[in-house]
Write a protein that holds these residues in place. Sequence first.
Motif, PDB file in Angstrom:
ATOM      1  N   ALA A 127      27.338 -28.190  -2.849  1.00 38.11           N
ATOM      2  CA  ALA A 127      28.781 -28.388  -2.762  1.00 38.11           C
ATOM      3  C   ALA A 127      29.504 -27.093  -2.426  1.00 38.11           C
ATOM      4  O   ALA A 127      30.517 -27.104  -1.707  1.00 38.11           O
ATOM      5  N   LEU A 128      29.012 -25.975  -2.923  1.00 37.02           N
ATOM      6  CA  LEU A 128      29.617 -24.684  -2.583  1.00 37.02           C
ATOM      7  C   LEU A 128      29.562 -24.444  -1.077  1.00 37.02           C
ATOM      8  O   LEU A 128      30.526 -23.964  -0.472  1.00 37.02           O
ATOM      9  N   ALA A 129      28.432 -24.787  -0.474  1.00 39.07           N
ATOM     10  CA  ALA A 129      28.306 -24.637   0.979  1.00 39.07           C
ATOM     11  C   ALA A 129      29.235 -25.617   1.694  1.00 39.07           C
ATOM     12  O   ALA A 129      29.871 -25.266   2.701  1.00 39.07           O
ATOM     13  N   SER A 130      29.352 -26.833   1.189  1.00 40.89           N
ATOM     14  CA  SER A 130      30.160 -27.867   1.848  1.00 40.89           C
ATOM     15  C   SER A 130      31.645 -27.517   1.885  1.00 40.89           C
ATOM     16  O   SER A 130      32.343 -27.852   2.847  1.00 40.89           O
ATOM     17  N   VAL A 131      32.145 -26.832   0.874  1.00 43.85           N
ATOM     18  CA  VAL A 131      33.573 -26.475   0.877  1.00 43.85           C
ATOM     19  C   VAL A 131      33.845 -25.199   1.661  1.00 43.85           C
ATOM     20  O   VAL A 131      35.009 -24.799   1.818  1.00 43.85           O
ATOM     21  N   GLY A 132      32.798 -24.543   2.152  1.00 47.81           N
ATOM     22  CA  GLY A 132      32.981 -23.337   2.957  1.00 47.81           C
ATOM     23  C   GLY A 132      32.904 -22.042   2.192  1.00 47.81           C
ATOM     24  O   GLY A 132      33.260 -20.981   2.722  1.00 47.81           O
ATOM     25  N   ALA A 133      32.416 -22.105   0.939  1.00 47.94           N
ATOM     26  CA  ALA A 133      32.371 -20.891   0.112  1.00 47.94           C
ATOM     27  C   ALA A 133      31.165 -20.015   0.415  1.00 47.94           C
ATOM     28  O   ALA A 133      31.096 -18.881  -0.071  1.00 47.94           O
ATOM     29  N   VAL A 134      30.213 -20.511   1.185  1.00 46.29           N
ATOM     30  CA  VAL A 134      29.057 -19.719   1.609  1.00 46.29           C
ATOM     31  C   VAL A 134      29.256 -19.428   3.087  1.00 46.29           C
ATOM     32  O   VAL A 134      29.106 -20.310   3.930  1.00 46.29           O
ATOM     33  N   THR A 135      29.636 -18.208   3.405  1.00 45.29           N
ATOM     34  CA  THR A 135      30.125 -17.916   4.749  1.00 45.29           C
ATOM     35  C   THR A 135      29.567 -16.617   5.325  1.00 45.29           C
ATOM     36  O   THR A 135      29.409 -15.633   4.599  1.00 45.29           O
ATOM     37  N   PRO A 136      29.293 -16.589   6.639  1.00 47.20           N
ATOM     38  CA  PRO A 136      28.873 -15.343   7.277  1.00 47.20           C
ATOM     39  C   PRO A 136      30.002 -14.328   7.409  1.00 47.20           C
ATOM     40  O   PRO A 136      29.781 -13.191   7.813  1.00 47.20           O
ATOM     41  N   ALA A 137      31.225 -14.734   7.054  1.00 43.35           N
ATOM     42  CA  ALA A 137      32.362 -13.820   7.151  1.00 43.35           C
ATOM     43  C   ALA A 137      32.321 -12.729   6.089  1.00 43.35           C
ATOM     44  O   ALA A 137      33.081 -11.761   6.168  1.00 43.35           O
ATOM     45  N   TYR A 138      31.450 -12.876   5.093  1.00 39.31           N
ATOM     46  CA  TYR A 138      31.324 -11.862   4.056  1.00 39.31           C
ATOM     47  C   TYR A 138      29.997 -11.134   4.216  1.00 39.31           C
ATOM     48  O   TYR A 138      28.933 -11.758   4.266  1.00 39.31           O
ATOM     49  N   LEU A 139      30.032  -9.808   4.282  1.00 38.47           N
ATOM     50  CA  LEU A 139      28.832  -8.993   4.483  1.00 38.47           C
ATOM     51  C   LEU A 139      28.175  -8.710   3.130  1.00 38.47           C
ATOM     52  O   LEU A 139      28.218  -7.598   2.614  1.00 38.47           O
ATOM     53  N   TRP A 140      27.545  -9.716   2.568  1.00 39.04           N
ATOM     54  CA  TRP A 140      27.055  -9.618   1.187  1.00 39.04           C
ATOM     55  C   TRP A 140      25.978  -8.559   1.030  1.00 39.04           C
ATOM     56  O   TRP A 140      25.870  -7.925  -0.017  1.00 39.04           O
ATOM     57  N   GLN A 141      25.174  -8.320   2.061  1.00 39.95           N
ATOM     58  CA  GLN A 141      24.097  -7.337   1.938  1.00 39.95           C
ATOM     59  C   GLN A 141      24.611  -5.903   1.923  1.00 39.95           C
ATOM     60  O   GLN A 141      23.907  -4.989   1.512  1.00 39.95           O
ATOM     61  N   ASP A 142      25.836  -5.696   2.388  1.00 40.55           N
ATOM     62  CA  ASP A 142      26.405  -4.353   2.444  1.00 40.55           C
ATOM     63  C   ASP A 142      27.356  -4.064   1.289  1.00 40.55           C
ATOM     64  O   ASP A 142      28.005  -3.023   1.262  1.00 40.55           O
ATOM     65  N   ASN A 143      27.441  -4.999   0.354  1.00 39.05           N
ATOM     66  CA  ASN A 143      28.337  -4.853  -0.782  1.00 39.05           C
ATOM     67  C   ASN A 143      27.558  -4.919  -2.087  1.00 39.05           C
ATOM     68  O   ASN A 143      26.439  -5.435  -2.121  1.00 39.05           O
ATOM     69  N   PRO A 144      28.130  -4.410  -3.175  1.00 44.13           N
ATOM     70  CA  PRO A 144      27.439  -4.478  -4.464  1.00 44.13           C
ATOM     71  C   PRO A 144      27.188  -5.924  -4.871  1.00 44.13           C
ATOM     72  O   PRO A 144      27.956  -6.815  -4.494  1.00 44.13           O
ATOM     73  N   PRO A 145      26.126  -6.192  -5.616  1.00 45.30           N
ATOM     74  CA  PRO A 145      25.862  -7.564  -6.062  1.00 45.30           C
ATOM     75  C   PRO A 145      26.980  -8.052  -6.979  1.00 45.30           C
ATOM     76  O   PRO A 145      27.595  -7.260  -7.700  1.00 45.30           O
ATOM     77  N   PRO A 146      27.277  -9.361  -6.933  1.00 45.36           N
ATOM     78  CA  PRO A 146      28.367  -9.886  -7.769  1.00 45.36           C
ATOM     79  C   PRO A 146      28.007  -9.844  -9.245  1.00 45.36           C
ATOM     80  O   PRO A 146      26.832  -9.881  -9.614  1.00 45.36           O
ATOM     81  N   ALA A 147      29.024  -9.769 -10.065  1.00 47.17           N
ATOM     82  CA  ALA A 147      28.815  -9.742 -11.514  1.00 47.17           C
ATOM     83  C   ALA A 147      29.834 -10.648 -12.183  1.00 47.17           C
ATOM     84  O   ALA A 147      30.895 -10.934 -11.618  1.00 47.17           O
ATOM     85  N   VAL A 148      29.521 -11.100 -13.386  1.00 50.62           N
ATOM     86  CA  VAL A 148      30.458 -11.915 -14.150  1.00 50.62           C
ATOM     87  C   VAL A 148      31.591 -11.000 -14.625  1.00 50.62           C
ATOM     88  O   VAL A 148      31.340 -10.003 -15.302  1.00 50.62           O
ATOM     89  N   PRO A 149      32.814 -11.298 -14.258  1.00 50.01           N
ATOM     90  CA  PRO A 149      33.928 -10.423 -14.653  1.00 50.01           C
ATOM     91  C   PRO A 149      34.261 -10.569 -16.130  1.00 50.01           C
ATOM     92  O   PRO A 149      33.854 -11.534 -16.786  1.00 50.01           O
ATOM     93  N   ALA A 150      35.003  -9.611 -16.641  1.00 45.41           N
ATOM     94  CA  ALA A 150      35.465  -9.684 -18.033  1.00 45.41           C
ATOM     95  C   ALA A 150      36.312 -10.938 -18.209  1.00 45.41           C
ATOM     96  O   ALA A 150      37.193 -11.224 -17.405  1.00 45.41           O
ATOM     97  N   GLY A 151      36.028 -11.694 -19.232  1.00 45.14           N
ATOM     98  CA  GLY A 151      36.758 -12.931 -19.462  1.00 45.14           C
ATOM     99  C   GLY A 151      36.210 -14.105 -18.681  1.00 45.14           C
ATOM    100  O   GLY A 151      36.655 -15.235 -18.849  1.00 45.14           O
ATOM    101  N   GLY A 152      35.247 -13.845 -17.794  1.00 43.98           N
ATOM    102  CA  GLY A 152      34.612 -14.917 -17.041  1.00 43.98           C
ATOM    103  C   GLY A 152      35.442 -15.503 -15.932  1.00 43.98           C
ATOM    104  O   GLY A 152      35.083 -16.538 -15.362  1.00 43.98           O
TER     105      GLY A 152
END
Length: 264
Positions: free
Chosen positions: A183-208
């Motif tokens: 479903a994440l892919a279907s709504v467009g949240a998985v996109t080549p527009a973000y250079l994920w390999q060149d950025n720090p890995p995501p983390a759970v933010p404070a407060g979630g």
Amino acid sequence: MRHEPAAPRYRAETDGPVHHLTVANARGEAMGYLWANDEDDAAGWCLRPAGDRAGFGEGLEWSTKLAAAKARGLVPTAALAELARGSDPRCVSHVVPGSLSAAPSLAALTELARVVTEADDRRLLAQLDRRNADAWRELREALAGLTDEDRDVRWSEGGQRSDGTRQMSHPIHSERLRRLVGALASVGAVTPAYLWQDNPPPAVPAGGRLGPADAVRAATAVVRGERFGDGTIAQAAGNGLLDAVAESLCAWYEAVTGGPEAAS
């Protein structure tokens, strides 16, 4: 066989201060920086990891232009000045007029390139398909149906098999977890527009809680990262990141459409 000598190039590193120019796309969004240091005969392209994928190709084009300037004997800052004078705003990328500035080091410029702007956020949110009400309903229902058992991903047994081959262990995603990821892919949240390999890995933010653009960044990094190494989805499911991503995106969709049924 006779080998031609390699074309002269500016050095790719310097420990000294650098002059730099901002290179933007046709929308005026910064794609990267051209930088130079005369003392070390150094110059190059500094990609903005927060920018879009076009920065890679355009970076190669600008690097080629720098190499041509080196071949003609220009010192690095003179090469920058020439590129600024010859830049055409109608091109895919261009030097922003009046953007010449200085940074205390190449490392400092690299940190500047990592700064996320509102334009970066808008570009990622534009990837979301707000018209596909069915996909958003699927995301909302998949999130509601996810259980603690789904989040506690088991791994298959690895080791030596009876035929002598070795079986690698891999995560076993439940059907409900696969539904959420799809479903994440279907709504467009998985996109080549973000250079994920060149950025720090995501983390759970404070407060979630995640902002919607950061949710797109995290969704892309987690789902695409799984293709390069098993376990990113399992980790995100277990530490709460996947829940935070889906919750943020669902909240964004309801805010921009006026509620889950408004766009139906």
